[in-house]
Design a protein around this motif. Structure first.
Motif, PDB file in Angstrom:
ATOM      1  N   VAL A  84      17.430 -10.390   6.193  1.00 14.74           N
ATOM      2  CA  VAL A  84      17.870  -9.052   6.584  1.00 14.74           C
ATOM      3  C   VAL A  84      18.295  -8.246   5.361  1.00 14.74           C
ATOM      4  N   GLY A  85      19.037  -8.879   4.453  1.00 13.53           N
ATOM      5  CA  GLY A  85      19.526  -8.191   3.263  1.00 13.53           C
ATOM      6  C   GLY A  85      18.447  -7.763   2.298  1.00 13.53           C
ATOM      7  N   SER A  86      17.240  -8.312   2.436  1.00 14.84           N
ATOM      8  CA  SER A  86      16.158  -7.948   1.514  1.00 14.84           C
ATOM      9  C   SER A  86      15.458  -6.653   1.922  1.00 14.84           C
ATOM     10  N   PHE A  87      15.855  -6.084   3.069  1.00 16.11           N
ATOM     11  CA  PHE A  87      15.285  -4.819   3.538  1.00 16.11           C
ATOM     12  C   PHE A  87      16.345  -3.723   3.519  1.00 16.11           C
ATOM     13  N   ASP A  88      15.898  -2.490   3.349  1.00 12.64           N
ATOM     14  CA  ASP A  88      16.784  -1.335   3.453  1.00 12.64           C
ATOM     15  C   ASP A  88      17.192  -1.193   4.921  1.00 12.64           C
ATOM     16  N   PRO A  89      18.474  -1.326   5.233  1.00 10.08           N
ATOM     17  CA  PRO A  89      18.915  -1.307   6.640  1.00 10.08           C
ATOM     18  C   PRO A  89      18.716   0.034   7.324  1.00 10.08           C
ATOM     19  N   ARG A  90      18.477   1.079   6.548  1.00 10.65           N
ATOM     20  CA  ARG A  90      18.321   2.419   7.120  1.00 10.65           C
ATOM     21  C   ARG A  90      16.912   2.687   7.617  1.00 10.65           C
ATOM     22  N   LEU A  91      15.954   1.854   7.186  1.00  9.09           N
ATOM     23  CA  LEU A  91      14.558   2.143   7.458  1.00  9.09           C
ATOM     24  C   LEU A  91      13.967   1.274   8.554  1.00  9.09           C
ATOM     25  N   LYS A  92      13.122   1.883   9.357  1.00  9.11           N
ATOM     26  CA  LYS A  92      12.294   1.104  10.259  1.00  9.11           C
ATOM     27  C   LYS A  92      11.259   0.342   9.426  1.00  9.11           C
ATOM     28  N   MET A  93      10.764  -0.744   9.983  1.00  7.49           N
ATOM     29  CA  MET A  93       9.814  -1.563   9.247  1.00  7.49           C
ATOM     30  C   MET A  93       8.566  -0.766   8.822  1.00  7.49           C
ATOM     31  N   LYS A  94       8.094   0.138   9.673  1.00 10.65           N
ATOM     32  CA  LYS A  94       6.912   0.909   9.318  1.00 10.65           C
ATOM     33  C   LYS A  94       7.154   1.758   8.073  1.00 10.65           C
ATOM     34  N   ASP A  95       8.403   2.217   7.896  1.00 11.91           N
ATOM     35  CA  ASP A  95       8.736   3.026   6.723  1.00 11.91           C
ATOM     36  C   ASP A  95       8.940   2.152   5.487  1.00 11.91           C
ATOM     37  N   VAL A  96       9.414   0.912   5.693  1.00 11.91           N
ATOM     38  CA  VAL A  96       9.509  -0.044   4.584  1.00 11.91           C
ATOM     39  C   VAL A  96       8.130  -0.270   3.980  1.00 11.91           C
ATOM     40  N   PHE A  97       7.142  -0.451   4.846  1.00 14.64           N
ATOM     41  CA  PHE A  97       5.793  -0.728   4.350  1.00 14.64           C
ATOM     42  C   PHE A  97       5.146   0.510   3.721  1.00 14.64           C
ATOM     43  N   LYS A  98       5.492   1.689   4.209  1.00 16.41           N
ATOM     44  CA  LYS A  98       4.948   2.902   3.599  1.00 16.41           C
ATOM     45  C   LYS A  98       5.376   3.016   2.136  1.00 16.41           C
ATOM     46  N   GLU A  99       6.564   2.470   1.823  1.00 15.95           N
ATOM     47  CA  GLU A  99       7.064   2.539   0.452  1.00 15.95           C
ATOM     48  C   GLU A  99       6.223   1.722  -0.525  1.00 15.95           C
ATOM     49  N   MET A 154       2.797 -10.343   0.867  1.00 14.47           N
ATOM     50  CA  MET A 154       1.358 -10.587   0.891  1.00 14.47           C
ATOM     51  C   MET A 154       0.549  -9.295   0.914  1.00 14.47           C
ATOM     52  N   ALA A 155       1.183  -8.180   1.267  1.00 15.02           N
ATOM     53  CA  ALA A 155       0.459  -6.915   1.401  1.00 15.02           C
ATOM     54  C   ALA A 155      -0.136  -6.424   0.090  1.00 15.02           C
ATOM     55  N   VAL A 156       0.426  -6.834  -1.039  1.00 13.21           N
ATOM     56  CA  VAL A 156      -0.079  -6.362  -2.336  1.00 13.21           C
ATOM     57  C   VAL A 156      -1.045  -7.364  -2.972  1.00 13.21           C
ATOM     58  N   ASP A 187      -7.629   0.530   4.444  1.00 12.68           N
ATOM     59  CA  ASP A 187      -6.767   0.943   5.537  1.00 12.68           C
ATOM     60  C   ASP A 187      -5.479   0.129   5.453  1.00 12.68           C
ATOM     61  N   LYS A 188      -4.471   0.701   4.827  1.00 14.66           N
ATOM     62  CA  LYS A 188      -3.242  -0.046   4.533  1.00 14.66           C
ATOM     63  C   LYS A 188      -2.433  -0.337   5.789  1.00 14.66           C
ATOM     64  N   GLU A 189      -2.386   0.613   6.696  1.00 15.99           N
ATOM     65  CA  GLU A 189      -1.663   0.386   7.941  1.00 15.99           C
ATOM     66  C   GLU A 189      -2.295  -0.750   8.737  1.00 15.99           C
ATOM     67  N   GLN A 190      -3.628  -0.768   8.777  1.00 11.23           N
ATOM     68  CA  GLN A 190      -4.323  -1.828   9.501  1.00 11.23           C
ATOM     69  C   GLN A 190      -4.112  -3.181   8.827  1.00 11.23           C
ATOM     70  N   LYS A 191      -4.082  -3.179   7.508  1.00 10.47           N
ATOM     71  CA  LYS A 191      -3.859  -4.435   6.795  1.00 10.47           C
ATOM     72  C   LYS A 191      -2.492  -5.017   7.139  1.00 10.47           C
ATOM     73  N   ILE A 192      -1.464  -4.171   7.207  1.00 16.54           N
ATOM     74  CA  ILE A 192      -0.121  -4.633   7.571  1.00 16.54           C
ATOM     75  C   ILE A 192      -0.145  -5.252   8.961  1.00 16.54           C
ATOM     76  N   LYS A 193      -0.826  -4.606   9.889  1.00 13.56           N
ATOM     77  CA  LYS A 193      -0.887  -5.125  11.259  1.00 13.56           C
ATOM     78  C   LYS A 193      -1.628  -6.459  11.309  1.00 13.56           C
ATOM     79  N   GLU A 194      -2.674  -6.593  10.505  1.00 12.58           N
ATOM     80  CA  GLU A 194      -3.418  -7.854  10.475  1.00 12.58           C
ATOM     81  C   GLU A 194      -2.562  -8.982   9.901  1.00 12.58           C
ATOM     82  N   LEU A 195      -1.809  -8.664   8.849  1.00 15.01           N
ATOM     83  CA  LEU A 195      -0.916  -9.671   8.268  1.00 15.01           C
ATOM     84  C   LEU A 195       0.172 -10.075   9.253  1.00 15.01           C
ATOM     85  N   MET A 196       0.686  -9.109   9.996  1.00 18.47           N
ATOM     86  CA  MET A 196       1.689  -9.417  11.016  1.00 18.47           C
ATOM     87  C   MET A 196       1.100 -10.326  12.083  1.00 18.47           C
ATOM     88  N   GLY A 197      -0.136 -10.047  12.482  1.00 24.75           N
ATOM     89  CA  GLY A 197      -0.791 -10.899  13.464  1.00 24.75           C
ATOM     90  C   GLY A 197      -0.940 -12.321  12.968  1.00 24.75           C
TER      91      GLY A 197
END
Length: 257
Positions: free
Chosen positions: A93-108, A157-159, A117-127
């Motif tokens: 939990v502490g490794s994430f910015d507590p103010r941001l939703k996960m989708k905004d964390v990944f946008k950073e 893994m996203a990078v 397609d970066k958004e799709q890649k995140i969803k595939e990794l989550m799957g």
């Protein structure tokens, strides 16, 4: 020479506190082969997390050298190179910015992700990590620790790293969540990722890693194939670590909710 991805030579890290010197790393040598899972175990203060920070470009050695694919990067932070080594920290939990939703964390991190397609890649990794897309609408504090740590692995893994550096990545989780994380890390191994897995738990580490290094007071006191180290430990300190933990065997039978 074997296919060496990472090499640390004669690493020394000295911290100064109250006029005294603390040798956090004392002439440590380490190699990581392509596709290998290396475990580093030891008690708190043994230097195991310190070596990860230096490999990840988060700190600078007092002396010694670090090489990635034969290229030295000791004491420097070449962005393209350091991006190839991604950290997963102990506190999910502490490794994430507590103010941001996960989708905004990944946008950073979109700017450092490969083209596509970066958004799709995140969803595939989550799957791949067994995570529902609905978590993208939540903040780190509103999901379970196990799910949060899996999201941290997705972020790493996203990078497209070549080395995953796990610093006590399971120690803050309950037994069932630990087993799920280990299962997913093992799946990453099948996809060719290399990893250094730092833990105080020798039994757990041996269930995941090919080779183990045992650290004590900044030094490696024992090293060998995982099965050999756990079945026939040579050092008294290694035997002590082994006797102080429970096998992960029973935990693997429990699934995460």
């Amino acid at each position: 020479m074997e296919d060496i991805l990472l090499e640390v030579k004669n690493a020394v890290r000295i911290y100064k506190k109250n006029g005294k010197e603390l040798r956090a790393l004392d002439d440590v040598n380490l190699t990581l082969k392509r596709g290998e899972f290396l475990g580093i175990v030891g008690e708190s203060g043994s230097g195991k997390s310190t070596i990860l920070r230096h490999i990840a470009c988060l700190d600078k050695l007092t002396s010694g050298n670090i090489y990635f694919k034969g290229e030295e990067y000791t004491g420097s932070k070449p962005q393209k190179l350091c991006r190839k080594m991604q950290m997963v920290f102990q506190d999910p939990v502490g490794s994430f910015d507590p103010r941001l939703k996960m989708k905004d964390v990944f946008k950073e991190i979109y700017s450092i992700m490969p083209d596509g397609d970066k958004e799709q890649k995140i969803k595939e990794l989550m799957g791949n990590m067994g995570l529902p897309e609905s978590l993208l609408e939540k903040k780190a504090g509103n999901i379970s620790g196990g799910q949060c740590q899996r999201m941290a692995i997705v972020r790493a893994m996203a990078v497209d790293p070549e080395i995953l550096l796990c610093d006590e990545a399971t120690s803050a989780l309950d037994v069932s969540a630990q087993a799920v994380i280990v299962k997913h890390l093992d799946n990453l191994k099948k996809r060719g990722i290399s990893m250094i897995f730092v833990s105080h738990d020798l039994a757990l580490t041996s269930s995941l890693c090919d080779r183990i290094m045992v650290f004590k007071r900044g030094k490696c006191v024992e090293e060998g194939e995982a099965r050999s180290v756990i079945d026939n430990p040579k050092e008294g300190y290694t035997k002590q670590l082994l006797s102080s933990v429970l096998s992960l065997g029973n935990a693997k039978q429990t699934e995460d909710n």
